[in-house]
Design a protein around this motif. Structure first.
Motif, PDB file in Angstrom:
ATOM      1  N   GLY A 165       5.063   2.626   5.614  1.00 38.39           N
ATOM      2  CA  GLY A 165       5.766   2.100   4.453  1.00 38.39           C
ATOM      3  C   GLY A 165       6.642   0.908   4.752  1.00 38.39           C
ATOM      4  N   SER A 166       6.691   0.442   5.973  1.00 44.56           N
ATOM      5  CA  SER A 166       7.540  -0.692   6.308  1.00 44.56           C
ATOM      6  C   SER A 166       6.892  -1.994   5.888  1.00 44.56           C
ATOM      7  CB  SER A 166       7.786  -0.721   7.823  1.00 44.56           C
ATOM      8  OG  SER A 166       8.390  -1.930   8.198  1.00 44.56           O
TER       9      SER A 166
ATOM     10  N   GLN B 157      -5.434   7.667  -0.979  1.00 45.36           N
ATOM     11  CA  GLN B 157      -4.128   8.308  -0.888  1.00 45.36           C
ATOM     12  C   GLN B 157      -3.923   8.975   0.464  1.00 45.36           C
ATOM     13  OE1 GLN B 157      -4.452  10.391  -4.880  1.00 45.36           O
ATOM     14  NE2 GLN B 157      -2.267   9.910  -4.912  1.00 45.36           N
ATOM     15  N   GLU B 158      -4.996   9.616   0.982  1.00 45.93           N
ATOM     16  CA  GLU B 158      -4.894  10.246   2.299  1.00 45.93           C
ATOM     17  C   GLU B 158      -4.663   9.196   3.387  1.00 45.93           C
ATOM     18  OE1 GLU B 158      -4.623  13.939   1.328  1.00 45.93           O
ATOM     19  OE2 GLU B 158      -4.895  13.444   3.449  1.00 45.93           O
ATOM     20  N   ALA B 159      -5.355   8.064   3.279  1.00 44.68           N
ATOM     21  CA  ALA B 159      -5.192   7.004   4.270  1.00 44.68           C
ATOM     22  C   ALA B 159      -3.807   6.368   4.175  1.00 44.68           C
ATOM     23  CB  ALA B 159      -6.274   5.934   4.074  1.00 44.68           C
TER      24      ALA B 159
ATOM     25  N   LEU C 113       0.796  -1.231   0.000  1.00 46.15           N
ATOM     26  CA  LEU C 113       0.000   0.000   0.000  1.00 46.15           C
ATOM     27  C   LEU C 113       0.832   1.285   0.000  1.00 46.15           C
ATOM     28  CD1 LEU C 113      -2.912  -0.989   2.422  1.00 46.15           C
ATOM     29  CD2 LEU C 113      -2.982  -0.828  -0.075  1.00 46.15           C
ATOM     30  N   PRO C 114       1.883   1.401   0.843  1.00 43.09           N
ATOM     31  CA  PRO C 114       2.626   2.672   0.859  1.00 43.09           C
ATOM     32  C   PRO C 114       3.291   3.016  -0.474  1.00 43.09           C
ATOM     33  CG  PRO C 114       3.096   1.389   2.836  1.00 43.09           C
ATOM     34  CD  PRO C 114       2.351   0.486   1.903  1.00 43.09           C
ATOM     35  N   GLN C 115       3.491   1.995  -1.331  1.00 48.91           N
ATOM     36  CA  GLN C 115       4.150   2.255  -2.614  1.00 48.91           C
ATOM     37  C   GLN C 115       3.163   2.560  -3.746  1.00 48.91           C
ATOM     38  OE1 GLN C 115       5.435  -0.523  -0.624  1.00 48.91           O
ATOM     39  NE2 GLN C 115       6.810   1.104   0.068  1.00 48.91           N
TER      40      GLN C 115
END
Length: 339
Positions: free
Chosen positions: A60-61, A52-54, A30-32
């Motif tokens: 990002g780990s 995107q806000e969430a 998700l973070p990418q």
């Protein structure tokens, strides 16, 4: 349900879960995800922006834990508005909802802690998603309990109705979720309405809450304890705001711990079917209309033109609760005998 599906459900976007599944997107991915990736998944502009806000709340780990209710709290419009609210205590009428998962303590003694954690997370995500969709504020998570506010930071003239609808939807959604033994989960919901002093946000993430001073949260928690599994209980103060919108079962006067006087309690059975919201909110005879002669005169004049064969259209506009439905009903009642 996968971690990604739970996360989307908490955001009220569960219908896009299949797109993420088909693209084999894991929670660690998700973070990418970029805006272009979300567009390629076929998401409209609104859901793309909310996601995107969430995503910004994630670190990002690859080892990030399974999504919890803090994500939904951080992403909800009410939470954003709460953060932008001036940090000063203010007097508000709130409708408070306390939700509890039935049997979680017993479950913890019988199954592995990781399994219990997964069940609690799915339950909390379900509650978060429903409350967010009904424009409530997720105030605090207390193990298997969730405290929610309706009326702060954003107030609506139908906050009591929104709270009851959210509570009924939570009960139905949790009941459709299975526990480790395959048996459906159950929840209890208590709701109360009253004037409180609400102030600064305390804590962050899953422990974030808005400090509230008043009896209302305690009353909601006590009524939740009174409720049976898959039941919603509320007091007379909230019932008076609902009109005839819901079918209620009187439970009589209840003595509750920490509450000085007996509380008239009601169990909510279901929402009633009414021709209009205005009709549903009336629990007795209408009071005479006052101070609207100019508006009624204009509407009568337009009705006379329409009867004479000249089509007319009237737009009645104004702030919520100002009496638009009431003045319209007055005209309808006046001309009905001649129709």
């Amino acid at each position: 349900m996968s971690d990604v599906a739970c996360w989307l459900a908490a955001l009220g976007l569960e219908k896009y879960g299949s797109a993420f599944t088909e693209a084999e997107i894991e929670f660690s991915d998700l973070p990418q995800l970029s805006a272009e990736d979300l567009k390629e998944l076929g998401l409209p502009v609104g859901p793309r922006r909310r996601i995107q806000e969430a995503i910004k709340q994630l670190d990002g780990s690859p080892d990030s834990p399974a999504p919890g209710p803090a994500i939904a709290a951080a992403a909800s419009p009410a939470a954003k508005e709460a953060r932008s609210t001036i940090s000063e205590a203010e007097r508000r009428q709130l409708t408070v909802m306390f939700v509890d998962l039935v049997g979680s303590t017993e479950m913890a003694t019988k199954v592995d802690p990781e399994v219990v954690r997964d069940v609690i997370t799915r339950y909390q995500n379900t509650v978060a998603g429903v409350v967010t969709r009904h424009e409530g504020f997720l105030a605090r998570y207390m193990g298997d309990g969730v405290l929610c506010y309706f009326g702060w930071p954003r107030a609506n003239d139908d906050d009591a109705e929104r709270t009851v609808r959210a509570g009924l939807e939570i009960i139905a959604s949790v009941r459709n979720t299975s526990g480790p033994d395959g048996v459906s989960l159950a929840s209890r919901v208590g709701i109360a309405t009253g004037v409180v002093i609400v102030g600064d946000l305390i804590g962050s993430g899953a422990s974030e809450e808005a400090a509230v001073v008043g009896e209302t949260p305690n009353l909601a928690a006590r009524l939740q304890g009174l409720a049976k599994p898959n039941q919603l209980v509320l007091p007379q103060e909230t019932r008076s705001l609902l009109g005839n919108m819901f079918e209620l079962e009187p439970l009589g006067a209840q003595r509750l711990k920490g509450i000085s006087e007996a509380v008239e309690a009601y169990a909510v059975i279901a929402e009633t079917a009414r021709e209009s919201r205005f009709d549903a909110r009336q629990s007795g005879a209408l009071t005479p209309i006052v101070g609207r002669e100019q508006e009624l005169g204009l509407m009568r004049e337009r009705w006379a033109r329409a009867k004479a064969g000249t089509g007319q259209m009237i737009v009645v506009s104004g702030e919520a609760g100002i009496g638009k439905s009431r003045v319209t009903r007055a005209l309808v009642d006046e001309i009905a005998p001649a129709m």
